[in-house]
Design a protein around this motif. Structure first.
Motif, mmCIF file in Angstrom:
data_model
loop_
_atom_site.group_PDB
_atom_site.id
_atom_site.type_symbol
_atom_site.label_atom_id
_atom_site.label_comp_id
_atom_site.label_asym_id
_atom_site.label_seq_id
_atom_site.Cartn_x
_atom_site.Cartn_y
_atom_site.Cartn_z
ATOM 1 N N TYR A 137 3.639 -3.668 -16.092
ATOM 2 C CA TYR A 137 3.813 -2.724 -16.632
ATOM 3 C C TYR A 137 5.504 -3.335 -17.062
ATOM 4 C CZ TYR A 137 -0.712 0.222 -16.341
ATOM 5 O OH TYR A 137 -0.970 0.808 -16.172
ATOM 6 N N THR A 138 5.803 -2.995 -18.718
ATOM 7 C CA THR A 138 7.470 -2.872 -18.646
ATOM 8 C C THR A 138 8.244 -1.425 -18.080
ATOM 9 O OG1 THR A 138 7.194 -1.669 -20.940
ATOM 10 C CG2 THR A 138 7.152 -4.595 -20.613
ATOM 11 N N GLU A 139 9.720 -1.603 -17.778
ATOM 12 C CA GLU A 139 10.195 -0.531 -18.005
ATOM 13 C C GLU A 139 9.605 0.993 -18.611
ATOM 14 O OE1 GLU A 139 14.564 0.569 -16.349
ATOM 15 O OE2 GLU A 139 14.097 -0.883 -17.229
ATOM 16 N N GLN A 140 9.429 0.359 -19.284
ATOM 17 C CA GLN A 140 9.050 1.493 -20.906
ATOM 18 C C GLN A 140 7.508 2.129 -20.491
ATOM 19 O OE1 GLN A 140 10.918 -1.218 -22.168
ATOM 20 N NE2 GLN A 140 12.152 -0.317 -21.105
ATOM 21 N N GLY A 141 7.086 1.327 -19.794
ATOM 22 C CA GLY A 141 5.436 1.717 -19.516
ATOM 23 C C GLY A 141 3.677 1.267 -20.409
ATOM 24 N N GLN A 142 4.865 -0.203 -21.028
ATOM 25 C CA GLN A 142 3.687 -1.047 -21.993
ATOM 26 C C GLN A 142 3.119 -2.044 -20.936
ATOM 27 O OE1 GLN A 142 5.932 -3.654 -25.025
ATOM 28 N NE2 GLN A 142 3.794 -4.789 -25.154
ATOM 29 N N LEU A 143 1.797 -1.313 -21.459
ATOM 30 C CA LEU A 143 1.002 -3.071 -20.338
ATOM 31 C C LEU A 143 1.026 -4.092 -20.605
ATOM 32 C CD1 LEU A 143 -1.127 -3.297 -18.464
ATOM 33 C CD2 LEU A 143 -3.313 -2.755 -19.950
ATOM 34 N N LEU A 144 1.376 -5.087 -20.483
ATOM 35 C CA LEU A 144 1.500 -6.615 -20.697
ATOM 36 C C LEU A 144 0.447 -7.235 -20.770
ATOM 37 C CD1 LEU A 144 5.534 -7.127 -19.250
ATOM 38 C CD2 LEU A 144 4.684 -6.732 -21.397
ATOM 39 N N TRP A 145 -0.234 -6.736 -19.244
ATOM 40 C CA TRP A 145 -0.893 -7.776 -19.062
ATOM 41 C C TRP A 145 -2.414 -7.254 -18.249
ATOM 42 C CZ3 TRP A 145 -1.737 -9.970 -13.671
ATOM 43 C CH2 TRP A 145 -0.727 -10.313 -13.112
ATOM 44 N N GLU A 146 -3.217 -7.358 -17.982
ATOM 45 C CA GLU A 146 -3.856 -7.152 -16.719
ATOM 46 C C GLU A 146 -5.155 -8.401 -16.069
ATOM 47 O OE1 GLU A 146 -6.491 -2.907 -17.243
ATOM 48 O OE2 GLU A 146 -8.206 -4.172 -17.242
ATOM 49 N N SER A 147 -5.504 -8.420 -14.716
ATOM 50 C CA SER A 147 -6.700 -9.254 -14.902
ATOM 51 C C SER A 147 -7.396 -8.919 -13.855
ATOM 52 C CB SER A 147 -5.498 -10.257 -14.598
ATOM 53 O OG SER A 147 -6.157 -11.519 -13.895
ATOM 54 N N THR A 148 -8.695 -8.368 -14.483
ATOM 55 C CA THR A 148 -9.983 -8.369 -13.048
ATOM 56 C C THR A 148 -9.720 -9.427 -11.589
ATOM 57 O OG1 THR A 148 -10.850 -7.447 -15.264
ATOM 58 C CG2 THR A 148 -12.498 -7.615 -12.800
ATOM 59 N N LEU A 149 -9.901 -8.393 -10.556
ATOM 60 C CA LEU A 149 -10.405 -8.695 -9.268
ATOM 61 C C LEU A 149 -11.145 -8.615 -9.372
ATOM 62 C CD1 LEU A 149 -6.860 -7.097 -8.016
ATOM 63 C CD2 LEU A 149 -7.380 -9.346 -8.666
ATOM 64 N N ASP A 150 -12.542 -10.051 -9.859
ATOM 65 C CA ASP A 150 -14.122 -10.311 -9.207
ATOM 66 C C ASP A 150 -13.947 -10.709 -7.557
ATOM 67 O OD1 ASP A 150 -14.726 -10.285 -11.555
ATOM 68 O OD2 ASP A 150 -13.843 -12.721 -11.423
ATOM 69 N N GLY A 151 -15.014 -9.731 -7.279
ATOM 70 C CA GLY A 151 -15.924 -9.890 -5.866
ATOM 71 C C GLY A 151 -15.013 -7.712 -5.341
ATOM 72 N N PHE A 152 -14.530 -7.136 -5.714
ATOM 73 C CA PHE A 152 -14.025 -5.519 -5.121
ATOM 74 C C PHE A 152 -14.485 -4.594 -6.533
ATOM 75 C CE2 PHE A 152 -10.440 -8.309 -4.152
ATOM 76 C CZ PHE A 152 -10.771 -8.260 -2.051
ATOM 77 N N SER A 153 -15.405 -3.716 -5.578
ATOM 78 C CA SER A 153 -16.025 -2.400 -6.525
ATOM 79 C C SER A 153 -16.296 -1.192 -5.709
ATOM 80 C CB SER A 153 -17.225 -3.337 -6.892
ATOM 81 O OG SER A 153 -18.432 -3.188 -5.374
ATOM 82 N N ARG A 154 -16.342 -0.605 -6.250
ATOM 83 C CA ARG A 154 -17.091 1.293 -5.635
ATOM 84 C C ARG A 154 -17.448 0.782 -4.097
ATOM 85 N NH1 ARG A 154 -21.300 4.522 -4.457
ATOM 86 N NH2 ARG A 154 -20.919 6.112 -4.881
ATOM 87 N N ASP A 155 -18.283 -0.010 -4.316
ATOM 88 C CA ASP A 155 -19.104 -0.237 -2.680
ATOM 89 C C ASP A 155 -18.457 -0.845 -1.733
ATOM 90 O OD1 ASP A 155 -21.561 1.237 -3.718
ATOM 91 O OD2 ASP A 155 -22.196 -0.608 -4.838
ATOM 92 N N LYS A 156 -17.238 -2.528 -2.171
ATOM 93 C CA LYS A 156 -16.745 -2.607 -1.992
ATOM 94 C C LYS A 156 -15.022 -2.894 -2.690
ATOM 95 C CE LYS A 156 -15.555 -7.805 -0.532
ATOM 96 N NZ LYS A 156 -16.148 -9.738 -0.307
ATOM 97 N N PRO A 157 -14.619 -1.571 -1.785
ATOM 98 C CA PRO A 157 -13.343 -2.114 -2.368
ATOM 99 C C PRO A 157 -11.875 -2.321 -2.006
ATOM 100 C CG PRO A 157 -13.813 0.082 0.321
ATOM 101 C CD PRO A 157 -14.835 -0.951 -0.751
ATOM 102 N N LEU A 158 -11.270 -2.841 -2.289
ATOM 103 C CA LEU A 158 -10.226 -3.965 -1.972
ATOM 104 C C LEU A 158 -8.474 -2.403 -0.893
ATOM 105 C CD1 LEU A 158 -8.672 -6.319 -2.423
ATOM 106 C CD2 LEU A 158 -7.028 -4.972 -4.193
ATOM 107 N N ASN A 159 -9.221 -3.225 0.051
ATOM 108 C CA ASN A 159 -7.689 -2.184 1.104
ATOM 109 C C ASN A 159 -6.416 -2.267 0.653
ATOM 110 O OD1 ASN A 159 -6.199 -1.610 3.574
ATOM 111 N ND2 ASN A 159 -7.733 -2.277 4.664
ATOM 112 N N PRO A 160 -5.284 -1.352 0.436
ATOM 113 C CA PRO A 160 -4.256 -1.396 -0.492
ATOM 114 C C PRO A 160 -3.096 -1.454 0.398
ATOM 115 C CG PRO A 160 -5.190 0.954 -0.501
ATOM 116 C CD PRO A 160 -6.261 -0.687 0.252
#
Length: 730
Positions: A137-160
């Motif tokens: 995101y930019t400082e104004q909150g604009q989403l510049l880009w998004e990249s899906t992280l494959d291999g993670f889901s509800r059943d296999k969550p990503l450990n923050p």
């Protein structure tokens, strides 16, 4: 670079001034002492009320935070203005798992590891439909880009907690998880996905660090060997360099015994040990000191991120009270106004007192003298050398009474009597009488005590009767009736018969040795019927080899109704409640046996008495610290012992009793406070000379208890060594 230039310019000017003064025949100006000066700013509770509910990062503007909820707000907290400003909100289906603040050509970028919820036809969030993505995101909150992280889901969550992010100056992004390393282009395209370089070490990512040097080269410092030793074992880290051409990580170096520090925006690579932070200069170069953690009262495990500034450093710390900003500003430390304190072990309470003093007295700067070692004995040796040298600390915390007496008798400490006489806030009469007596050396008073604690023996009231103290004979009668009564919790293996006898022997003479040795007169009398009887009676004891001394052994023996005699350390009234709850019955603090009836009792130990160096250049400032450190206004909570001043001690007892909710509780707390008061009144002062004599005599006693020597030979050796010690320490 500007910092180095400023320092060189300043040093040059000072050198010219010095030469000019010398040419005029005037006294040379001493070279100034340079260092980092600490200034702490706490984040208000309203911002960090629950730090676990926030993801946060630090940049030069302040602390950026986002709540861990869908559609959370990105906020900027300015520590100078103590205000938080909302920047923008995340989309309503996004929960921030990790937040990172970077810059692309000086423009802020917010990287967010996002948990994204699907929506139904009505726009409601679907908790069953979850995917993960990295968003920018930019400082104004604009989403510049998004990249899906494959291999993670509800059943296999990503450990923050197993995520590390980094953005280079050109906008490329690196992301590490416990299994993979991702690299993204400026536009957010996934350039490659590699295996994380360290296998089968899940904690590696949590302590890994990304950084870049002046050329833009990206490095990863990753834990390759876990901590397996003591507190000073910080593991092993491998340093990898990113090869843009081959799109791979290449191992370039290994660092032992130091941990990396994550710098904000990856500006340089720092490492640290327990007491110092260092700049990493490259595989073939030695690290250079960046700043002292110890001098600036920073615990290495508190540092979240370090921000390099033009005139020093700024750090985001995670403390027990929430987030803090620590600013370390480069400057000149004036000898006349600054203060230093030497301590063999810098405790949390000492840090708190120093911080409070610095907040109240900006005209002084009190810092811990850094000695470059965590080893207590090594630090004690260095403290002694500095006290007798040309650059002594202004204040010194004595490790124990032996150290205190040594410093006072050698003239290394200032007599505080004149200071106390002139003080409106402190009087010698304020202190518990036993402490005044203990700290008086040749008529002088060389340290102010902060706290003290008591050590004693306890036995069940059911077997004590009306007795509240005993002599050695009565003690031995008890031990012969209950040979397995003496109990000290231990994780060690079972001790043999001779070791147990030696323990019983040491207890008998903890105070009773005064009946056989007169330290003042230098007389030793062990070859008599009373002492021989003590030795033979203990030697005839037989102990249960399987009694054990661990927590489970204690619980088992208590449940079996075994009579026990615990060794007790008391640092507050609550310790007595814990004691009786543990042993499931009323206990009597009977103390260590005395040489004669009614002469037994506990022992008082003063916790870290603090004095002023007799060679201090700022005795006024040093006394100001000492005077305030023992007054009630400092807010000391006396976590390590009882307060040394009688007024605070009485208030502590009154407060404990006033908090009782009914008559039974009032009676209980009154009984406990009376037990403590009686123990203080009958306690003896810690005597370093007698303690050392007890060590000598118990060493020789072990030869008799193990059958190596007969009684005559052992007593002869005891007397010879004791007399030698007394003659050498007159």
């Amino acid at each position: 670079m500007r910092t180095k230039g400023y320092r060189k310019l300043l040093m040059g000017m000072l050198l010219l001034c010095t030469l000019a003064l010398a040419a005029c025949g005037k006294e040379e100006t001493p070279e100034p002492n340079y260092g980092y000066l600490p200034a702490f700013v706490s984040v208000p509770e309203k911002v960090t009320r629950n730090t676990l509910s926030y993801q946060y990062d630090v940049a030069k503007e302040g602390i950026y935070m986002v709540t861990s909820e869908t559609g959370g707000n990105i906020r900027l907290y300015d520590p100078d203005r103590e205000e938080a400003q909302k920047l923008f909100s995340l989309p309503k289906n996004v929960t921030a798992q990790r937040l990172y603040v970077g810059r692309n050509v000086q423009e802020l970028r917010f990287l967010c590891v996002a948990e994204l919820y699907g929506t139904d036809a009505d726009g409601n969030l679907n908790a069953q439909d979850i995917r993960y993505a990295l968003q920018c995101y930019t400082e104004q909150g604009q989403l510049l880009w998004e990249s899906t992280l494959d291999g993670f889901s509800r059943d296999k969550p990503l450990n923050p907690f197993m995520i590390k992010l980094f953005m280079t100056e050109d906008g490329s992004t690196f992301m590490a998880t416990s299994s993979d390393l991702y690299v993204f282009s400026v536009e957010g395209e996934q350039i490659c996905k590699l295996d994380y370089p360290i296998e089968n070490l899940e904690t590696s990512v949590g302590t890994s660090v990304f950084a870049s040097d002046e050329t833009g080269t990206v490095y990863l410092a990753a834990l390759s060997k876990p901590v397996v030793g003591g507190l000073d074992d910080l593991g092993q880290y491998k340093i990898y360099q990113w090869n843009e051409t081959s799109r791979s990580l290449e191992e370039v170096d290994t660092v032992e015994g130091k941990m990396p520090l994550q710098t904000a925006e990856g500006d340089g690579l720092l490492f640290h040990d327990m007491i110092t932070a260092y700049r990493y200069k490259g595989p073939s170069e030695e690290m250079e000191t960046a700043f002292s953690l110890e001098e600036n009262l920073i615990a290495y495990y508190q540092i979240n991120k370090v921000l390099k500034e033009e005139n020093g450093w700024k750090m985001l710390l995670r403390t027990d009270s929430g987030l803090q900003i620590a600013s370390l500003t480069w400057g000149v430390r004036e000898t006349e106004s600054s203060l230093s304190i030497a301590s063999a072990n810098v405790t949390t309470s000492l840090k708190q007192r120093i911080l409070l003093f610095n907040q109240r007295h900006p005209e002084y700067l009190l810092q811990v003298r850094a000695y470059g070692s965590e080893d207590v004995q090594d630090r004690l040796q260095q403290i002694q050398l500095s006290l007798s040298g040309k650059t002594p600390p202004d204040l010194v915390e004595a490790w124990d009474m032996q150290e205190y007496l040594n410093y006072a008798r050698k003239g290394w400490l200032e007599d505080l009597s004149p200071y106390v006489e002139k003080s409106d806030d402190v009087s010698l009469e304020d202190f518990v009488p036993k402490l005044r007596e203990s700290l008086t050396v040749n008529g002088g008073f060389y340290a102010l005590p902060q706290e003290f604690y008591l050590t004693t023996l306890a036995i069940p009231k059911s077997v004590a009767g009306d007795r509240s103290s005993w002599d050695i004979g009565e003690y031995l009668d008890f031990i012969e009736e209950y040979p397995d009564a003496y109990f000290v919790l231990s994780v060690n293996v079972q001790s043999d018969q001779s070791e147990k006898k030696r323990g019983i022997f040491r207890i008998a003479l903890r105070r009773g040795l005064a009946g056989f040795i007169d330290v003042e007169q230098g007389k030793v009398d062990l070859d008599n019927e009373s002492f021989r009887s003590l030795m033979t009676r203990i030697n005839s004891l037989q102990f249960d080899e399987n009694a054990g001394s661990g927590q489970k052994d204690l619980e088992r023996r208590i449940n079996d109704g075994v009579i026990l005699m615990p060794y007790v350390s008391l640092n507050n009234v609550n310790s007595l409640q814990q004691l009786e709850n543990q042993y499931h019955q009323e206990m009597v603090l009977i103390g260590f046996p005395g040489a004669e009836s009614g002469n037994g009792g506990g022992e008082i130990t003063i916790d870290r008495p603090t004095g002023i160096s007799s060679s201090s250049r700022n005795k006024v400032g040093a006394w100001c610290y000492l005077e305030e450190s023992i007054t009630e206004e400092t807010g000391t909570d006396y976590t390590n012992g009882f307060p040394a001043r009688q007024k605070q001690l009485t208030e502590m007892f009154e407060e404990v009793c006033s908090n009782a909710e009914n008559v039974d509780e009032t009676d209980m707390w009154n009984r406990y406070t009376n037990m403590v008061i009686e123990t203080i009144d009958t306690a003896s002062l810690e005597d370093p000379a007698m303690n050392q004599l007890l060590v000598i005599i118990s060493e020789e006693a072990s030869y008799y208890f193990s059958g190596v020597k007969n009684l005559d030979a052992v007593i002869e050796a005891m007397e010879s060594r004791a007399e030698l010690y007394l003659n050498e320490n007159k």
